[in-house]
Scaffold this active site. Structure first.
Site, PDB file in Angstrom:
ATOM      1  N   LYS A   1       0.980  -1.190  -0.085  1.00 22.18           N
ATOM      2  CA  LYS A   1       0.125   0.166   0.086  1.00 22.18           C
ATOM      3  C   LYS A   1       0.655   1.337   0.036  1.00 22.18           C
ATOM      4  O   LYS A   1       0.370   2.223   0.382  1.00 22.18           O
ATOM      5  CB  LYS A   1      -1.111   0.084   1.116  1.00 22.18           C
ATOM      6  CG  LYS A   1      -1.736  -1.280   1.414  1.00 22.18           C
ATOM      7  CD  LYS A   1      -2.304  -1.779  -0.092  1.00 22.18           C
ATOM      8  CE  LYS A   1      -3.360  -0.850  -0.399  1.00 22.18           C
ATOM      9  NZ  LYS A   1      -3.779  -1.495  -1.844  1.00 22.18           N
ATOM     10  N   ALA A   2       2.129   1.163  -0.200  1.00 22.34           N
ATOM     11  CA  ALA A   2       2.923   2.403  -0.429  1.00 22.34           C
ATOM     12  C   ALA A   2       2.960   3.143  -1.741  1.00 22.34           C
ATOM     13  O   ALA A   2       3.633   4.013  -2.073  1.00 22.34           O
ATOM     14  CB  ALA A   2       4.370   1.887  -0.231  1.00 22.34           C
ATOM     15  N   GLY A   3       2.237   2.632  -2.777  1.00 25.07           N
ATOM     16  CA  GLY A   3       2.220   3.197  -4.159  1.00 25.07           C
ATOM     17  C   GLY A   3       3.013   2.255  -5.149  1.00 25.07           C
ATOM     18  O   GLY A   3       3.162   2.782  -6.273  1.00 25.07           O
TER      19      GLY A   3
ATOM     20  N   HIS B   1       6.715  -7.248  -2.356  1.00 22.55           N
ATOM     21  CA  HIS B   1       6.592  -6.657  -1.214  1.00 22.55           C
ATOM     22  C   HIS B   1       7.674  -7.469  -0.042  1.00 22.55           C
ATOM     23  O   HIS B   1       7.600  -7.192   1.199  1.00 22.55           O
ATOM     24  CB  HIS B   1       5.225  -7.017  -0.553  1.00 22.55           C
ATOM     25  CG  HIS B   1       4.077  -6.320  -1.280  1.00 22.55           C
ATOM     26  ND1 HIS B   1       4.349  -4.980  -1.716  1.00 22.55           N
ATOM     27  CD2 HIS B   1       2.926  -6.763  -1.843  1.00 22.55           C
ATOM     28  CE1 HIS B   1       3.263  -4.470  -2.466  1.00 22.55           C
ATOM     29  NE2 HIS B   1       2.446  -5.488  -2.325  1.00 22.55           N
TER      30      HIS B   1
ATOM     31  N   ARG C   1       6.020   4.662   2.208  1.00 24.22           N
ATOM     32  CA  ARG C   1       4.756   5.882   2.261  1.00 24.22           C
ATOM     33  C   ARG C   1       4.973   5.925   3.770  1.00 24.22           C
ATOM     34  O   ARG C   1       5.171   5.205   4.534  1.00 24.22           O
ATOM     35  CB  ARG C   1       3.573   5.241   1.769  1.00 24.22           C
ATOM     36  CG  ARG C   1       2.337   6.029   1.836  1.00 24.22           C
ATOM     37  CD  ARG C   1       1.126   5.347   1.345  1.00 24.22           C
ATOM     38  NE  ARG C   1       0.235   6.445   1.126  1.00 24.22           N
ATOM     39  CZ  ARG C   1      -1.158   6.034   0.687  1.00 24.22           C
ATOM     40  NH1 ARG C   1      -1.368   4.839   0.407  1.00 24.22           N
ATOM     41  NH2 ARG C   1      -2.016   7.069   0.684  1.00 24.22           N
TER      42      ARG C   1
ATOM     43  N   SER D   1      -4.505   2.815   4.547  1.00 23.79           N
ATOM     44  CA  SER D   1      -4.827   2.460   3.145  1.00 23.79           C
ATOM     45  C   SER D   1      -4.784   0.610   3.211  1.00 23.79           C
ATOM     46  O   SER D   1      -5.415  -0.070   2.746  1.00 23.79           O
ATOM     47  CB  SER D   1      -3.422   2.762   2.269  1.00 23.79           C
ATOM     48  OG  SER D   1      -3.812   2.286   0.813  1.00 23.79           O
TER      49      SER D   1
ATOM     50  N   VAL E   1      -0.676   8.702 -15.277  1.00 25.71           N
ATOM     51  CA  VAL E   1      -0.707   8.172 -13.790  1.00 25.71           C
ATOM     52  C   VAL E   1      -1.291   8.970 -12.934  1.00 25.71           C
ATOM     53  O   VAL E   1      -1.123   8.415 -11.539  1.00 25.71           O
ATOM     54  CB  VAL E   1       0.826   8.106 -13.687  1.00 25.71           C
ATOM     55  CG1 VAL E   1       1.437   6.982 -14.594  1.00 25.71           C
ATOM     56  CG2 VAL E   1       1.509   9.271 -13.264  1.00 25.71           C
TER      57      VAL E   1
ATOM     58  N   ASP F   1      -7.077  10.025 -10.804  1.00 23.30           N
ATOM     59  CA  ASP F   1      -8.210   9.751 -11.298  1.00 23.30           C
ATOM     60  C   ASP F   1      -8.341   9.090 -12.641  1.00 23.30           C
ATOM     61  O   ASP F   1      -9.091   8.313 -12.981  1.00 23.30           O
ATOM     62  CB  ASP F   1      -9.041  11.264 -11.587  1.00 23.30           C
ATOM     63  CG  ASP F   1      -9.094  12.087 -10.654  1.00 23.30           C
ATOM     64  OD1 ASP F   1      -9.123  11.575  -9.446  1.00 23.30           O
ATOM     65  OD2 ASP F   1      -9.302  13.338 -10.776  1.00 23.30           O
TER      66      ASP F   1
ATOM     67  N   MET G   1      -5.882   6.652 -13.415  1.00 27.11           N
ATOM     68  CA  MET G   1      -5.377   5.220 -12.808  1.00 27.11           C
ATOM     69  C   MET G   1      -6.853   4.523 -12.631  1.00 27.11           C
ATOM     70  O   MET G   1      -7.475   3.476 -12.702  1.00 27.11           O
ATOM     71  CB  MET G   1      -4.521   5.313 -11.996  1.00 27.11           C
ATOM     72  CG  MET G   1      -3.290   5.437 -12.586  1.00 27.11           C
ATOM     73  SD  MET G   1      -1.821   5.265 -11.653  1.00 27.11           S
ATOM     74  CE  MET G   1      -1.857   3.314 -11.113  1.00 27.11           C
TER      75      MET G   1
ATOM     76  N   LYS H   1      -8.462   6.638  -2.433  1.00 25.66           N
ATOM     77  CA  LYS H   1      -8.365   8.159  -2.236  1.00 25.66           C
ATOM     78  C   LYS H   1      -7.232   8.453  -2.872  1.00 25.66           C
ATOM     79  O   LYS H   1      -7.318   9.666  -3.427  1.00 25.66           O
ATOM     80  CB  LYS H   1      -8.728   8.471  -0.754  1.00 25.66           C
ATOM     81  CG  LYS H   1      -9.709   8.101   0.215  1.00 25.66           C
ATOM     82  CD  LYS H   1     -10.047   8.968   1.353  1.00 25.66           C
ATOM     83  CE  LYS H   1     -11.211   8.862   2.048  1.00 25.66           C
ATOM     84  NZ  LYS H   1     -11.140   9.450   3.370  1.00 25.66           N
ATOM     85  N   GLY H   2      -5.986   7.984  -2.447  1.00 29.10           N
ATOM     86  CA  GLY H   2      -5.017   8.590  -3.414  1.00 29.10           C
ATOM     87  C   GLY H   2      -4.490   9.626  -2.691  1.00 29.10           C
ATOM     88  O   GLY H   2      -3.897  10.768  -3.464  1.00 29.10           O
TER      89      GLY H   2
HETATM   90  P1  A3P Z   1      -5.196   4.603  -0.725  1.00 31.15           P
HETATM   91  O1  A3P Z   1      -5.834   3.476  -0.180  1.00 31.15           O
HETATM   92  O2  A3P Z   1      -4.830   5.381   0.330  1.00 31.15           O
HETATM   93  O3  A3P Z   1      -6.113   5.306  -1.621  1.00 31.15           O
HETATM   94  P2  A3P Z   1      -0.436  -0.237  -3.556  1.00 31.15           P
HETATM   95  O4  A3P Z   1      -0.435   0.042  -5.146  1.00 31.15           O
HETATM   96  O5  A3P Z   1       1.000  -0.325  -3.312  1.00 31.15           O
HETATM   97  O6  A3P Z   1      -1.311  -1.225  -3.217  1.00 31.15           O
HETATM   98  O7  A3P Z   1      -0.935   1.203  -3.146  1.00 31.15           O
HETATM   99  C1  A3P Z   1      -2.036   1.535  -3.162  1.00 31.15           C
HETATM  100  C2  A3P Z   1      -2.351   2.889  -2.571  1.00 31.15           C
HETATM  101  O8  A3P Z   1      -1.729   3.890  -3.445  1.00 31.15           O
HETATM  102  C3  A3P Z   1      -3.808   3.162  -2.588  1.00 31.15           C
HETATM  103  O9  A3P Z   1      -3.925   4.397  -1.510  1.00 31.15           O
HETATM  104  C4  A3P Z   1      -4.138   3.760  -3.798  1.00 31.15           C
HETATM  105  O10 A3P Z   1      -5.295   4.865  -4.107  1.00 31.15           O
HETATM  106  C5  A3P Z   1      -2.797   4.671  -4.010  1.00 31.15           C
HETATM  107  N1  A3P Z   1      -2.420   5.164  -5.568  1.00 31.15           N
HETATM  108  C6  A3P Z   1      -2.357   4.212  -6.517  1.00 31.15           C
HETATM  109  N2  A3P Z   1      -2.213   5.128  -7.577  1.00 31.15           N
HETATM  110  C7  A3P Z   1      -2.169   6.288  -7.418  1.00 31.15           C
HETATM  111  C8  A3P Z   1      -1.878   7.642  -7.987  1.00 31.15           C
HETATM  112  N3  A3P Z   1      -1.826   7.625  -9.243  1.00 31.15           N
HETATM  113  N4  A3P Z   1      -2.004   8.637  -7.149  1.00 31.15           N
HETATM  114  C9  A3P Z   1      -2.113   8.520  -5.775  1.00 31.15           C
HETATM  115  N5  A3P Z   1      -2.246   7.456  -5.018  1.00 31.15           N
HETATM  116  C10 A3P Z   1      -2.167   6.465  -5.819  1.00 31.15           C
END
Ligand code: A3P
Length: 292
Positions: free
Chosen positions: A44-46, A106, A128, A136, A226, A229, A231, A255-256
């Site tokens: 969940k770090a992006g 991971h 993150r 997240s 990227v 919205d 994605m 939420k991102g």
């Molecule tokens: P949130 O749950 O806070 O929305 P991973 O890909 O490591 O599983 O991480 C998912 C997290 O990254 C989610 O966070 C997701 O919304 C966020 N994420 C994915 N793409 C993103 C983007 N383009 N911009 C911002 N956040 C993004």
């Protein structure tokens, strides 16, 4: 549904589930290639965000049909996944026709298959801030049927602090990968908050690490594609095709945002978190923007 959720167990000192260890012999003996790029994160770090950025940098122009026909989680296989409803990560990676291969993991740094180190492969780590990462992860555990049952937020909060999460302690994960940057120059460490602040700047840094020089126009296109919205609305990047995600509970692209922890932490939890954080994060060279 609840009873079929996997349980955490101790695996080489790290909390894991059978969904990521059942294929361990193949993961451990995975044969990397010298040009492989490993994308490593605590969950969940992006990961998906950076996977998509890398995929676009390498293949966005040369094979645009990939973008509209293959979900990002197949273009960038998840190395250790071992869930019966989908192909294993090692299987998908072995079949990847691309060069370089982009591979996601991971795994904590000490469990990364040896061949990646032996071949001096490039690696990109994304970290993150702990508070948003925890929030997240909580929502992800609610909607992902192959994750352990998250339970109530208050107990989840404590489990996160105790390191009782899949892939173990966030503190150990980000800290040990950070330490690796000190001895392994082919590791590029990025922060989610930096990408959110200035995506183009972070793409530039990534490109100089990778030796890429995309045109200004290509870079502009990537920054646009990227965006959260885009994605979220893209079936190939919003993970809607994952059979074990229940989108009626929470979307994958949730939420991102930076700072969503403020909508979840109580004042007392924030104080407890900050105290605990101070005691665990001793390396002054590793700085997260935890308060934003
Ligand atoms: P949130 O749950 O806070 O929305 P991973 O890909 O490591 O599983 O991480 C998912 C997290 O990254 C989610 O966070 C997701 O919304 C966020 N994420 C994915 N793409 C993103 C983007 N383009 N911009 C911002 N956040 C993004």
């Amino acid at each position: 549904m609840q009873s079929s959720r996997p349980q955490l167990y101790d695996f080489h000192g790290v909390a894991m589930t059978h969904c990521v260890t059942d294929n361990w012999e193949k993961v451990k003996n995975f044969q990397a290639r010298p040009d492989d790029i490993l994308i490593a994160t605590y969950p969940k770090a992006g990961t998906t965000w950076v996977s998509y950025i890398l995929d676009l940098l390498y293949f966005g122009r040369v094979s645009p049909e990939r973008q509209s026909s293959i979900p990002v989680f197949e273009r960038v296989p998840f190395l250790e996944i071992a869930v019966s409803s989908v192909a294993s990560g090692t299987e998908l990676a072995d079949l990847l026709p691309t060069s370089p291969r982009l591979i996601k993991t991971h795994l904590p740094v000490q469990l990364v298959p040896q061949s990646f180190w032996d071949l001096n492969c490039r690696m990109v780590y994304v970290a993150r801030n702990a508070k948003d990462n925890m929030v997240s992860f909580y929502h992800f555990d609610r909607m992902n049927m192959v994750q352990p049952e998250p339970g109530e937020w208050s107990s989840y909060f404590q489990r996160f602090l105790d390191g009782q999460m899949l892939y173990g302690s966030w503190y150990d994960h980000v800290g040990n990968w950070w330490n690796k940057t000190k001895t392994y120059p082919k590791l590029h460490y990025m922060f989610y908050e930096d990408i959110a602040e200035d995506t183009e700047r972070e793409i530039d840094k990534l490109c100089s690490f990778l030796g890429l020089s995309p045109s200004a126009e290509d870079k502009k296109t990537i920054v646009e594609l990227v965006h959260f919205d885009n994605m979220k609305n893209n079936e190939m990047t919003n993970c809607s095709k994952r059979p074990f995600f229940d989108f009626s509970i929470s979307p994958f692209m949730r939420k991102g945002k930076v700072g969503d922890w403020k909508n979840h932490f109580t004042v007392a939890q924030n104080e407890a978190f900050n105290e605990d954080y101070k005691s665990k994060m001793k390396d002054p060279t590793l700085r997260f923007r935890t308060e934003i």
